[in-house]
Design a protein around this motif. Structure first.
Motif, PDB file in Angstrom:
ATOM      1  N   THR A 101     -21.623  37.740 -17.695  1.00  0.00           N
ATOM      2  CA  THR A 101     -21.492  36.528 -18.506  1.00  0.00           C
ATOM      3  C   THR A 101     -20.748  36.845 -19.792  1.00  0.00           C
ATOM      4  O   THR A 101     -19.834  36.117 -20.194  1.00  0.00           O
ATOM      5  CB  THR A 101     -22.880  35.922 -18.810  1.00  0.00           C
ATOM      6  OG1 THR A 101     -23.521  35.610 -17.572  1.00  0.00           O
ATOM      7  CG2 THR A 101     -22.765  34.665 -19.654  1.00  0.00           C
TER       8      THR A 101
ATOM      9  N   GLU B   5     -21.113  22.550 -28.611  1.00  0.00           N
ATOM     10  CA  GLU B   5     -21.048  21.950 -27.271  1.00  0.00           C
ATOM     11  C   GLU B   5     -20.101  22.742 -26.367  1.00  0.00           C
ATOM     12  O   GLU B   5     -20.404  22.983 -25.199  1.00  0.00           O
ATOM     13  CB  GLU B   5     -20.599  20.484 -27.354  1.00  0.00           C
ATOM     14  CG  GLU B   5     -21.598  19.563 -28.023  1.00  0.00           C
ATOM     15  CD  GLU B   5     -21.565  19.632 -29.564  1.00  0.00           C
ATOM     16  OE1 GLU B   5     -20.558  20.121 -30.153  1.00  0.00           O
ATOM     17  OE2 GLU B   5     -22.555  19.222 -30.170  1.00  0.00           O
TER      18      GLU B   5
ATOM     19  N   GLU C 164     -20.477  29.668  -8.675  1.00  0.00           N
ATOM     20  CA  GLU C 164     -19.321  28.786  -8.822  1.00  0.00           C
ATOM     21  C   GLU C 164     -18.167  29.377  -8.031  1.00  0.00           C
ATOM     22  O   GLU C 164     -17.721  30.477  -8.302  1.00  0.00           O
ATOM     23  CB  GLU C 164     -18.956  28.664 -10.304  1.00  0.00           C
ATOM     24  CG  GLU C 164     -17.920  27.619 -10.581  1.00  0.00           C
ATOM     25  CD  GLU C 164     -17.733  27.397 -12.074  1.00  0.00           C
ATOM     26  OE1 GLU C 164     -16.659  27.746 -12.560  1.00  0.00           O
ATOM     27  OE2 GLU C 164     -18.652  26.879 -12.712  1.00  0.00           O
TER      28      GLU C 164
ATOM     29  N   THR D 243     -21.759  25.974 -25.355  1.00  0.00           N
ATOM     30  CA  THR D 243     -22.769  25.727 -24.322  1.00  0.00           C
ATOM     31  C   THR D 243     -22.114  25.544 -22.957  1.00  0.00           C
ATOM     32  O   THR D 243     -22.550  26.139 -21.965  1.00  0.00           O
ATOM     33  CB  THR D 243     -23.614  24.486 -24.684  1.00  0.00           C
ATOM     34  OG1 THR D 243     -24.250  24.721 -25.942  1.00  0.00           O
ATOM     35  CG2 THR D 243     -24.653  24.192 -23.626  1.00  0.00           C
ATOM     36  N   ARG D 244     -21.056  24.729 -22.886  1.00  0.00           N
ATOM     37  CA  ARG D 244     -20.361  24.488 -21.614  1.00  0.00           C
ATOM     38  C   ARG D 244     -19.766  25.783 -21.052  1.00  0.00           C
ATOM     39  O   ARG D 244     -19.899  26.080 -19.871  1.00  0.00           O
ATOM     40  CB  ARG D 244     -19.258  23.449 -21.790  1.00  0.00           C
ATOM     41  CG  ARG D 244     -19.716  22.025 -21.753  1.00  0.00           C
ATOM     42  CD  ARG D 244     -18.567  21.045 -21.572  1.00  0.00           C
ATOM     43  NE  ARG D 244     -17.398  21.283 -22.402  1.00  0.00           N
ATOM     44  CZ  ARG D 244     -17.214  20.788 -23.630  1.00  0.00           C
ATOM     45  NH1 ARG D 244     -18.125  20.015 -24.176  1.00  0.00           N
ATOM     46  NH2 ARG D 244     -16.110  21.040 -24.297  1.00  0.00           N
ATOM     47  N   GLU D 245     -19.089  26.537 -21.919  1.00  0.00           N
ATOM     48  CA  GLU D 245     -18.439  27.759 -21.456  1.00  0.00           C
ATOM     49  C   GLU D 245     -19.460  28.820 -21.051  1.00  0.00           C
ATOM     50  O   GLU D 245     -19.258  29.527 -20.073  1.00  0.00           O
ATOM     51  CB  GLU D 245     -17.482  28.290 -22.530  1.00  0.00           C
ATOM     52  CG  GLU D 245     -16.331  27.358 -22.777  1.00  0.00           C
ATOM     53  CD  GLU D 245     -14.983  28.023 -22.725  1.00  0.00           C
ATOM     54  OE1 GLU D 245     -14.886  29.223 -23.002  1.00  0.00           O
ATOM     55  OE2 GLU D 245     -14.025  27.307 -22.398  1.00  0.00           O
ATOM     56  N   THR D 246     -20.550  28.926 -21.802  1.00  0.00           N
ATOM     57  CA  THR D 246     -21.586  29.895 -21.452  1.00  0.00           C
ATOM     58  C   THR D 246     -22.199  29.555 -20.101  1.00  0.00           C
ATOM     59  O   THR D 246     -22.395  30.428 -19.249  1.00  0.00           O
ATOM     60  CB  THR D 246     -22.681  29.956 -22.537  1.00  0.00           C
ATOM     61  OG1 THR D 246     -22.072  30.293 -23.787  1.00  0.00           O
ATOM     62  CG2 THR D 246     -23.732  31.008 -22.205  1.00  0.00           C
ATOM     63  N   GLU D 247     -22.480  28.279 -19.888  1.00  0.00           N
ATOM     64  CA  GLU D 247     -23.052  27.849 -18.608  1.00  0.00           C
ATOM     65  C   GLU D 247     -22.080  28.128 -17.461  1.00  0.00           C
ATOM     66  O   GLU D 247     -22.474  28.602 -16.391  1.00  0.00           O
ATOM     67  CB  GLU D 247     -23.426  26.367 -18.650  1.00  0.00           C
ATOM     68  CG  GLU D 247     -24.105  25.873 -17.400  1.00  0.00           C
ATOM     69  CD  GLU D 247     -25.377  26.625 -17.037  1.00  0.00           C
ATOM     70  OE1 GLU D 247     -25.650  26.752 -15.821  1.00  0.00           O
ATOM     71  OE2 GLU D 247     -26.089  27.099 -17.939  1.00  0.00           O
ATOM     72  N   SER D 248     -20.807  27.840 -17.676  1.00  0.00           N
ATOM     73  CA  SER D 248     -19.797  28.108 -16.655  1.00  0.00           C
ATOM     74  C   SER D 248     -19.727  29.603 -16.348  1.00  0.00           C
ATOM     75  O   SER D 248     -19.661  30.008 -15.180  1.00  0.00           O
ATOM     76  CB  SER D 248     -18.436  27.593 -17.124  1.00  0.00           C
ATOM     77  OG  SER D 248     -17.430  27.947 -16.211  1.00  0.00           O
ATOM     78  N   CYS D 249     -19.768  30.428 -17.383  1.00  0.00           N
ATOM     79  CA  CYS D 249     -19.714  31.880 -17.180  1.00  0.00           C
ATOM     80  C   CYS D 249     -20.973  32.399 -16.496  1.00  0.00           C
ATOM     81  O   CYS D 249     -20.900  33.316 -15.686  1.00  0.00           O
ATOM     82  CB  CYS D 249     -19.492  32.593 -18.516  1.00  0.00           C
ATOM     83  SG  CYS D 249     -17.778  32.477 -19.095  1.00  0.00           S
ATOM     84  N   ARG D 250     -22.115  31.807 -16.804  1.00  0.00           N
ATOM     85  CA  ARG D 250     -23.351  32.206 -16.119  1.00  0.00           C
ATOM     86  C   ARG D 250     -23.250  31.912 -14.627  1.00  0.00           C
ATOM     87  O   ARG D 250     -23.696  32.695 -13.792  1.00  0.00           O
ATOM     88  CB  ARG D 250     -24.555  31.486 -16.718  1.00  0.00           C
ATOM     89  CG  ARG D 250     -25.023  32.090 -18.005  1.00  0.00           C
ATOM     90  CD  ARG D 250     -26.305  31.448 -18.489  1.00  0.00           C
ATOM     91  NE  ARG D 250     -26.671  32.041 -19.757  1.00  0.00           N
ATOM     92  CZ  ARG D 250     -27.061  31.360 -20.813  1.00  0.00           C
ATOM     93  NH1 ARG D 250     -27.180  30.047 -20.762  1.00  0.00           N
ATOM     94  NH2 ARG D 250     -27.363  31.976 -21.933  1.00  0.00           N
ATOM     95  N   LYS D 251     -22.673  30.758 -14.296  1.00  0.00           N
ATOM     96  CA  LYS D 251     -22.495  30.414 -12.881  1.00  0.00           C
ATOM     97  C   LYS D 251     -21.547  31.395 -12.208  1.00  0.00           C
ATOM     98  O   LYS D 251     -21.795  31.839 -11.086  1.00  0.00           O
ATOM     99  CB  LYS D 251     -21.972  28.988 -12.745  1.00  0.00           C
ATOM    100  CG  LYS D 251     -23.006  27.937 -13.049  1.00  0.00           C
ATOM    101  CD  LYS D 251     -22.412  26.550 -12.936  1.00  0.00           C
ATOM    102  CE  LYS D 251     -23.420  25.476 -13.314  1.00  0.00           C
ATOM    103  NZ  LYS D 251     -22.797  24.144 -13.288  1.00  0.00           N
TER     104      LYS D 251
END
Length: 155
Positions: A90, A42, A59, A45-53
């Motif tokens: 990313t 989890e 972001e 997933t959160r950190e990857t999504e944040s880095c993608r943004k």
């Protein structure tokens, strides 16, 4: 412009690939994952999504942990942050946050892709937080010599 080039050059120096990177058998296309000992799927997933943004410039809020990653997004955001560049941004963001990038060999990738989705998810949850992953080879890691306390101590 000179400041942007300096930031980029600094990232090239510190986000160096590990020796396994040059191996023709290890390739992101065979499968890859981020690993941080003790982490959960989890969190990954959160950190990857944040880095993608951040990598896509979507972001705008930058906290103290994301300062360098945010700078990276600002340098490469928009027109440059697509395709391979967005992937690299990313990855760099994840590395700065303390994750390691592992890539699988052709054989590991084939075996991985042959697993049912539920088994892949269960194994990925283990690989993400493992002290030493049982699959893949370390492709990239982050180390900031200037942040080491020993360098700041006076003799």
């Amino acid at each position: 412009m000179a400041n942007k080039l300096l930031i980029f050059a600094s990232l090239l120096v510190v986000c160096v690939p590990t020796p396994g990177w040059a191996s023709p058998k290890v390739d992101r296309g065979n499968g890859f994952f981020f690993n941080k000992p003790g982490a959960t799927a989890e969190l990954a997933t959160r950190e990857t999504e944040s880095c993608r943004k951040l990598a896509s410039g979507a972001e705008s809020q930058i906290n103290t942990i994301d300062v360098l990653a945010g700078g990276l997004a600002a340098v490469f955001g928009g027109a440059l942050a697509d395709g391979d560049q967005k992937r690299i941004n990313t990855e760099n963001c994840m590395l700065i946050r303390g994750w390691n990038l592992y890539a699988m060999t052709r054989e590991e990738g084939r075996a991985w892709k042959a697993l049912p989705q539920a088994e892949r998810n269960a194994e990925l949850a283990i690989l993400v937080g493992a002290e030493k992953p049982t699959r893949g080879s370390l492709l990239r890691t982050w180390h900031n010599d200037y942040a080491e306390p020993a360098l700041w101590q006076k003799n």
